[in-house]
Design an enzyme around this catalytic site. Structure first.
Site, short mmCIF file in Angstrom:
data_model
loop_
_atom_site.label_atom_id
_atom_site.label_comp_id
_atom_site.label_asym_id
_atom_site.label_seq_id
_atom_site.Cartn_x
_atom_site.Cartn_y
_atom_site.Cartn_z
CE1 TYR A 15 73.59 100.51 11.05
CE2 TYR A 15 75.82 100.35 11.92
CZ TYR A 15 74.87 101.02 11.18
OH TYR A 15 75.18 102.23 10.58
CB CYS A 283 76.67 90.01 7.38
SG CYS A 283 76.23 90.82 8.93
#
Ligand code: NAD
Ligand code: UDX
Length: 477
Positions: A15, A283
């Site tokens: 990503y 994250c």
């Protein structure tokens, strides 16, 4: 003073690696960029002629791939060759939370970073600038330097000449779903390092499309720590507004009005004040856990407790959604049909890592609900792997089973309740008149993203519960 950079290699085609290199390639036609990965399937998808099959969905990404691929942007598994040819190497590999061993459940698992540093040490030639793009614990640059600098037998056998390394930290701040725009117009670019010539070389690349004033340079440790801190602050804002959403429901205040009112104060700011089912994504949780681990390591117990609360609140926010659903559906959802709209952790991505939808679905399945899941970009296999195919039945019409729906209508047929989990635009444009006719009544809508359009559902005989707002009674026609 700077080095001339003609060849870039990015290790990790995920990503971050894919979109970041696509943007650099589009602005730097004179640099050849090779994105490499150990995952052949992923590389094949990046090279697929049909741009719909790219491994990640990001608005605007396909156009950049079309423009640069096979011109100055290449995807392959030829690790040795591309490391050897590179003047600059970006490390963009995954850094998840450790699952076992020392620091399990908190510390970052550095095994992919370690392996990458060893690959670089073995194959690199000449002067090579190594750039940390992955999010890392403070002081990781020291570990990387040590691995790169060690004269292991692998390297001596392999290399016939000298190699010399400089390590820079250049954390990535993109958000999924808006990654291309974030990369094209970042608020800032952060470069941490000790070697001015190397810093200038990296800054020069970015200055092809980013104003020089936005390029911040710091020492290595400030740069590594700033990335963890930025994510912790962003996540903390979401937990703060989510905590107030519960108070709004209890008092009759409206969370969107509260967000607007407080966000208009420039000291607070409007961004990141949208309440929802809890933050997801790969994250926030892992980076805060890592911050907590670091604080404990340095004996800062009060600081680690403070950040732990941000995670606790987030978990609570997700859990309370399924509880509210069960309560409103008369205390039992056994044998009831529930449509889940959205499985990605946020809109405009196909990423499901840490999506709140996962736990909401699992809790409803454990309660015996029959669930239909629809998401515009997440495929059935992805949902299967997140829910654990072995535990929950798929496609069966049994209590505690789920099925994949192709459309909103398909998901909503005979449903007792609809839960909006992801803020996809199409969920703000639902024709509630049509949906009401195909649901089983009394019917419910639980909107965890508090879309304006959802209020309309009550005009068509659906009970509406809005996160941060509470119940809106249906209108009997
Ligand atoms: P990802 O899992 O999508 O991609 C990582 C890739 O690295 C995988 O394809 C994997 O096969 C590959 N890889 C692992 N070891 C390798 C090796 N030795 N050689 C070659 N390839 C290897 O991860 P991601 O979401 O792109 O995140 C990468 C890093 O960027 C993480 O540190 C993350 O915290 C950070 N980050 C992520 C985001 C985000 O929004 N996803 C944003 C900013 C920073
Ligand atoms: C985050 C950081 O924003 C980015 O800077 C970093 O590089 C990677 O981690 P990402 O996880 O891709 O990016 O998306 P983000 O937009 O931050 O959303 C994270 C989660 O918070 C999503 O689940 C989202 O729905 C939620 N969120 C975000 C809210 O609930 N409310 C908000 O106001 C903003």
């Amino acid at each position: 003073m700077k080095y001339i950079i003609k060849n870039i290699c990015c290790i990790g085609a995920g990503y971050v690696g894919g979109p970041t290199m696509a943007v650099i390639a589009s602005h730097c036609p004179n640099i050849q960029i090779n994105v490499i990965d150990i995952n052949q399937e992923r590389i094949n998808a990046w090279n697929d002629d049909n741009l719909k099959n790219l491994p990640i969905f990001e608005p605007g990404l396909d156009a950049l791939i079309k423009k640069c691929r096979d011109i100055n942007l290449h995807f392959s598994c030829e690790i040795e060759k591309h490391i050897a040819n590179a003047d600059m190497i970006f490390i963009s590999v995954n850094t998840p939370t450790k699952a076992k061993g020392l620091g399990a459940g908190q510390a970052i698992d550095l095994k992919w970073i370690d392996a990458t540093a060893r690959q670089i040490s073995k194959y690199a030639r000449g002067k090579t600038i190594v750039v940390e793009k992955s999010t890392l614990p403070v002081k990781t640059a020291r570990t990387i330097k040590e691995i790169l600098g060690s004269k292991n037998s692998d390297r001596e056998n392999y290399q016939d000449k000298y190699s010399e390394f400089v390590v820079l930290s250049n954390p990535e701040f993109l958000s999924e779903g808006t990654a291309i725009n974030n990369l094209q117009n970042p608020d800032r670019v952060l470069i941490g390092g000790e070697d001015l010539k190397a810093i200038n070389s990296l800054a020069e690349i970015y200055s092809n499309w980013i104003e020089k004033e936005k390029i911040i340079t710091t020492n290595l440790w400030s740069s590594e720590l700033s990335k963890l801190t930025a994510n912790a602050f962003l996540a903390q804002r979401i937990s703060s507004i989510n905590s107030i959403s519960a108070l709004c429901e209890a008092t009759g205040a409206d969370i969107n009005e509260v967000s607007l009112a407080i966000g208009s104060d420039r000291r607070i700011g409007k961004e990141f004040l949208k309440s929802g089912p809890g933050f997801g994504g790969s994250c926030f949780k892992k980076d805060i856990l890592n911050l907590i681990y670091l604080c404990n390591h340095y004996g800062l117990r009060e600081v680690s407790d403070y950040w732990q609360k941000v995670l606790d609140l987030n978990e609570w926010q997700t859990q309370r959604i399924s509880k509210i659903v069960v309560e409103k559906l008369f205390g039992t959802i056994s044998g009831k049909k529930i449509a889940i709209l959205g499985f990605a952790f946020k809109a405009n991505t196909n990423d499901t890592r840490e999506s709140p939808a996962i736990n909401i679905c699992k809790e409803l399945l454990d309660e015996g609900g029959m669930i239909s899941i629809y998401d515009p970009k997440v495929n059935v296999n992805q949902i299967k792997s997140e829910l654990g195919a072995e535990k929950y039945d798929f496609s069966n019409n049994l209590d505690g089973s789920w099925r994949f729906a192709e459309t909103i209508i398909d998901a909503s047929h005979n449903a007792d309740a609809i839960i909006i989990v992801t803020e996809w635009d199409e969920f703000n444009n639902i024709d509630w008149n049509t949906i009401s006719k195909i649901m089983r009544h009394p019917a419910w809508l639980f909107d965890t993203r508090s879309f304006k359009n959802s209020y309309e559902a009550s005009d068509y005989g659906i009970n509406v519960w809005m996160l941060g707002n509470g119940l809106k009674e249906k209108i009997e026609r």
